[in-house]
Design an enzyme around this catalytic site. Sequence first.
Site, short mmCIF file in Angstrom:
data_model
loop_
_atom_site.label_atom_id
_atom_site.label_comp_id
_atom_site.label_asym_id
_atom_site.label_seq_id
_atom_site.Cartn_x
_atom_site.Cartn_y
_atom_site.Cartn_z
N GLY A 113 32.74 46.25 38.59
CA GLY A 113 34.21 46.23 38.51
C GLY A 113 34.80 44.85 38.65
O GLY A 113 36.02 44.69 38.69
N ASN A 162 34.35 51.55 39.17
CA ASN A 162 34.91 50.98 37.95
C ASN A 162 35.06 52.10 36.92
O ASN A 162 34.14 52.86 36.69
CB ASN A 162 33.93 49.90 37.46
CG ASN A 162 34.40 49.24 36.16
OD1 ASN A 162 35.44 49.61 35.61
ND2 ASN A 162 33.63 48.27 35.70
N GLY A 389 26.82 45.56 37.55
CA GLY A 389 26.98 44.74 38.75
C GLY A 389 26.41 45.41 39.98
O GLY A 389 26.16 46.63 40.00
N1 LIG Z 1 40.30 39.43 32.54
C1 LIG Z 1 40.76 40.64 32.78
N2 LIG Z 1 42.02 40.95 32.49
C2 LIG Z 1 42.52 42.16 32.72
N3 LIG Z 1 41.82 43.17 33.32
C3 LIG Z 1 40.55 42.93 33.64
C4 LIG Z 1 39.95 41.65 33.40
N4 LIG Z 1 38.70 41.72 33.85
C5 LIG Z 1 38.52 42.97 34.32
N5 LIG Z 1 39.62 43.70 34.21
C6 LIG Z 1 39.82 45.10 34.63
O1 LIG Z 1 38.78 45.47 35.48
C7 LIG Z 1 38.06 46.56 34.95
C8 LIG Z 1 36.59 46.40 35.24
O2 LIG Z 1 36.08 45.32 34.51
P1 LIG Z 1 34.63 45.35 33.87
O3 LIG Z 1 34.35 46.65 33.24
O4 LIG Z 1 34.51 44.13 33.04
O5 LIG Z 1 33.76 45.21 35.15
P2 LIG Z 1 32.21 44.93 35.21
O6 LIG Z 1 32.04 43.71 36.04
O7 LIG Z 1 31.64 44.92 33.87
O8 LIG Z 1 31.73 46.15 36.05
P3 LIG Z 1 30.37 46.94 35.93
O9 LIG Z 1 29.36 46.12 36.63
O10 LIG Z 1 30.67 48.18 36.62
O11 LIG Z 1 30.11 47.11 34.49
C9 LIG Z 1 38.37 46.57 33.48
O12 LIG Z 1 38.26 47.85 32.95
C10 LIG Z 1 39.79 46.06 33.47
O13 LIG Z 1 40.67 47.10 33.77
MG LIG Z 2 30.39 46.07 32.89
#
Ligand SMILES: Nc1ncnc2c1ncn2[C@@H]1O[C@H](COP(=O)(O)OP(=O)(O)OP(=O)(O)O)[C@@H](O)[C@H]1O
Ligand SMILES: [Mg+2]
Length: 1029
Positions: A113, A162, A389
Site C-alpha cells: 500500500g 491495500n 510489499g
Molecule cells: N502517487 C500516487 N498518487 C495518488 N495515489 C497513490 C499514489 N501512490 C499510491 N497511491 C494510492 O495508494 C494505493 C496503493 O498503492 P499501490 O497499489 O501502488 O501500493 P503497492 O505499494 O503496490 O502495494 P502492494 O505491495 O500491496 O502492491 C493506490 O491504489 C492509490 O490509491
Molecule cells: Mg503493488
Amino acid sequence: MQGQLDMEGALTARDRVGIQDFVLLEETTEVAFISNLKKRYSKDLIYTYIGTLLVSVNPYKELDIYNKKQMDTYMGVNFFELPPHIYALADNAYHTMLTEFNNHFILISGESGAGKTEASKKILQFYAVSCPSTTLMSTVRDKMLMSNPVLEAFGNAKTLKNNNSSRFGKYMDIQFDSQGDAVGGHILNYLLEKSRVVHQNHGERNFHIFYQLVEGASDNLLQQLGLERDCQHYNYLTQGECATVPSINDKNDWKSVKNALQVIEFDEINTKYLFEVVASVLHLGNVQFDTGNKDQALLNDNTELQWVSKLLGVDAQSLQEELTFRKIEAKWEQVLSPFTTDHAIYARDALAKAIYGQTFTWLVHRINESTENKDASQKTVIGLLDIYGFEVFYVNSFEQFCINYCNEKLQQLFIQLTLKAEQEEYEAEGIEWETVQFFNNKIICDLVEEKHRGIISLLDEECLRPGDATDLTFLERLEEKMGNHPHFVTHRLADINTRRTLERGDFRLLHYAGEVTYCVVGFLDKNNDLLYRNIKDLMCQSKNAIVSECFSNMDRGNKRRPETVATQFKSSLLKLTEMLVAKQAWYIRCLKSNESKQPGQFDEALIRHQVKYLGLMEHLRVRRAGFAYRRKYEDFLKRYKPLCPATWPHWRGFPSDGVEVLVQHLGYLPDEYKMGRTKIFIRHPRTLYATEDAYERCKHELATRLQAKYKGYKAKGEFRKQKEAATKIESCWRGTQARKEREKREWAIKVIKKFINGYLNRGEAKTTDNSEYLAFVRQGYLNRLRGNLPKTVLDKTTWLTPPSVVKETSEILRKLHYRLMVRKYVRGLTPQRKAQLQMKLVTSTIFKGNKDSYPQSVPQPFLDTRISDQEINPKVLQMIRNERIKYSVPVIKYDRNGFKPRPRQLILTQTAAYLIEESKVKQRLPYTSLKGISVSNLTDGIIVLHNSSENPKQKGDLVIQCDHLYEFLTKLCIIANKQNAVQIVQGSIKIEIQAGKESAVNFSTGQEPMVYKAKNGHLTVVATRARVR
Ligand SMILES: Nc1ncnc2c1ncn2[C@@H]1O[C@H](COP(=O)(O)OP(=O)(O)OP(=O)(O)O)[C@@H](O)[C@H]1O
Ligand SMILES: [Mg+2]
C-alpha cells in the site's frame, strides 16, 4: 523557458518547503528527517531525494503532477535542477542508459500500500510519452501500457492493507534500441498468491477479475458461462464479506480489461478460453459435497460440475471421479478409493488454484509474446521491479512468509548495491572514506534461505520426508534448529512476556521491517502445492486451449517430484538478484503515510518505522559519509562558473582546473572539499548552500547583464539592419536622382541648343527652332507681364517694355488693360462718388493749373453742405422756403466800406445766393445778376462775386473769404450754371463797391497769411506760398 522558471521556482521552494534532498539536511537525525518529510507532505510534495534515491510518500489522493506538461518539464533536464519527481528519476535513468549504453533497473520498494505499483505505472507512462516513437513502436508501447490493467485484474486484489494489492511479483524489462526508442518489453512474474482463489480473509477479496466478470460482463456472456450477476452466489467470492468496495468500480474496470485485451492482441477464441477459465473457477467453488457422509465425498448436485466440465472442455464423469476418488495404481489394475469430503474439498480447491495459477502464468507469456522484440540488434533495458510489499496481518501464513522473505532479499540487495556503489565511487575517485554502521539483514536472509539450515530447507525436508510430517512437526524442527537465533522465536522458545503474544502453532521472525508472527498451519500443503496426478492428466486433455497448454507444460519431461513452492521461489529470487546486480540500480522507496488510506494524514509513528526499517537514515549517512555532495567537474563548473570571473563565461582548460580556480575564488577551505578523479566532493551541505545562495544572487545580476547584452545586441542588429536598409534606399534614391538629373541635363542641353539656334535665327525665315524661340519669348513676356501689370489707372509707368516681336501685341494689351481698369473703376463707383467726381471734374476744369491751392484741394471730398438746416435760423428758412436750399457755407464777408470782416452764412438755392446774418437776409444775389466770379491764383480763400451793375438793387461786388473755396465755387458754378464765369487773376481784382465806385483786392505772397485794408484803400490779401504744387 517554462522549465527555467520552474527550476528557479523550485530552487527557492527549497527554502520554503523543507529540503528537496535529504543529503543537504544540516542535521542527520531521524527527527529532522521526518519533520522534513512531514513539512513537504503537508504541501503535497510527496517526493524527496536522498542523493539519487527517491523517497515517495503515498498521498492517497490524485495530484496534478503527472500531466503531459510535467513530463515535458522533466524530459532531458539535469536531475537536481528541478524539484524531486519520479519523472526526474525515470528521465535520469533513461539518459544515463542512452549515454552509457548499459542496463538499468528501478527498484521500487516499500510495504503493501505504499505506492509501488502506482510508481511503476507512472514511470511506464513517462517512457511511453517521452521516448521517441514510430508507429510500430507505439503499438509496442501501447501493449506494454495495457498489460498493466490485465495483469492487475488477474494478479491484484483488495487486502486489508491495500485495495489494489499486488499479489504477485513483477519485474518488467523495457527494451530500448540505440536511438532510445522503446522497442519491446518482457515481464517476469513471481509467485502468485494462489491461495486467495479459494480463500480470503475477512475484509479481503479474491482477485479483481472475478468481480469484474460477474459485474461487468454482458448478459449474453454470463449466460454462456453459466454465471449469475451476483457475487454473493459464489463461495469463492464471499468469504471476505466485502465483494463490493466503494473505491473499486468493477464494471468500469471490466471495460478497461476488455479493451486492454484487444490492444495486446488477444483474439476472440483466447479471450473466450480465458473467461471460461475464470468462470470455471467460480463454478468449482460452488461444487459442494454432501456433509452427511464425511468418509465418502459425494456430490450434492452436479449442475456446477457440469458447468466446470463444459467450460474446461473435460468429461464431466471423469472430472467427478477425479474429485471424489483417488486412483491407486496396483500391480495389474487401478483401484478407486473414495475421498473423504475434506479430501475432495482439498482436491477441488487445489484444482481451482492450479487452473488459475497456471492461467496467470500463461497470460504473462502471452503478453510477453505480444511485446517481444524479435529484432536481434543490441538493446539496452530499464527494468522495473514492482513486487508485493512487506505485509503483516493478524494471521500470517505461508504467503506472507514468502512475500516478506522476498522483501528481505530486496532490502539485502539494496544494502549491497548502495554500499557497493558508494564504496566503488570513492575508490574510483581516489577518495578516502569511513565505513558507516548499518543493519545488515543478511542474518535474516540466511535464516530463511540458508542451504540445509534455513527455514525453507527445513520446510522442504518436512514436506519430503516419509512418515507423518505435519505443520507442527515442521515447527518442532524449526525450534530444534533455530533454537537460539536472535531473529527467531516460538511459543516454546520465548521468554514469559513474549510467550503471551504467541500461539503454540506460531513462529515469529524479526524481519528487517519488524516482527511477523507466522501461523504454521498450511505451510506444508502450500509448499507442496500438490495436485493429484490424475486431475493433472485430465486437464491435459482439456478442450480449453489455455488449460491443456498450461497443464501439459507443467509436467513436461519431469517425472521427478517437482520442486517445492518455497524452493522455486527462492531460486527465482536468486536469479532475479543475480540479474539485477549486473545492472545499474535506481531506487524508489515508497512510504505509506497512514494505515487508513486517508489523504493528508501523516502518521509519524508509521513513517518513522518505515524510515527505520528501509534503512533510509543509514542510506543518508552513507551518502554523506565524508562528503554530502558530489558533482562531475563539468556539471559543477557549468552551474557555478558565473561566480568567478576566471571561469565566466568560458573556461578553456580542464574542467577540474576550472573547478579548482572556482572553489579557490569562492574561498572553500581545504578540508571542505576534495577533488576526485572526475568529481568534486563537498563535505558540508552549508558549503553548497553558500555557493547555491551566491549563485541565486548572481543569477539575477547575470540575468540583468545578459539581458542588457542581449538588448544591446538586438538593438545593434536592428540598427545595422536599418542602416543597411537606409544606405540601400539612399543609393537607390541617389541613382534615381542622378538618372533624372542626367535626363534633365540632356533635355536642357537640347532645349538650350534649340534656344540659341532659335535666337540666332530669330530674324530668319520661320523654322521650328526660331518659331519655338519666338513663342518662348512671347510666352515669357506675357508671363512676366502677368505678374507686373499696373495696378491703377493712374500708373502709367509700370508697363513692361516688350521685346520687338510682341510690341504690337503689347500695345493692344496695354490699351485693353487700361480700359479694363477704367471699366472696373467706373463700375465700382457709387452714384455719390460719381457725382462727387463729376463735381471734381468741374473744379479741375476751372482751377487746374490756375490756382496754387488747387492740388491740396483735390483729395478733400466735397460735402453736400457745410451748414445743416438746423443751424440756419428758422426765420431765414421761412423767408426762402419757396426755394430749395442746395448748399450752405459759412463765409467771411468784407464790408464794402472799409473791408471789415463779418461772419455770415451763405446759402445757395436754385436761383440765388443768400448772405445771411443770423435771422436777416443781408443780401440776395440772384444768379441772373451774377456777372462774374474772380479769385486769385494764390493760396487764399478770397472770392469776389461780381454783381451786375444794371440791377440797381444790388449793392456792388461781394468780397468774401471762404475756407471751402473750391467746393463752394464748384457748387455755385453748377447750380448757377456759371462754369465759364470764374476768372483767375494775378495780382489784383477790380471790384465795384457801388455803381461807379471802384476799388480792388490786391494779392501777394508772404510769410503769414493776412487780409487787411491797405492805405490805398484796397483790400490786401497776403497768401502763403503753396508748399506743394
Ligand atoms: N502517487 C500516487 N498518487 C495518488 N495515489 C497513490 C499514489 N501512490 C499510491 N497511491 C494510492 O495508494 C494505493 C496503493 O498503492 P499501490 O497499489 O501502488 O501500493 P503497492 O505499494 O503496490 O502495494 P502492494 O505491495 O500491496 O502492491 C493506490 O491504489 C492509490 O490509491
Ligand atoms: Mg503493488
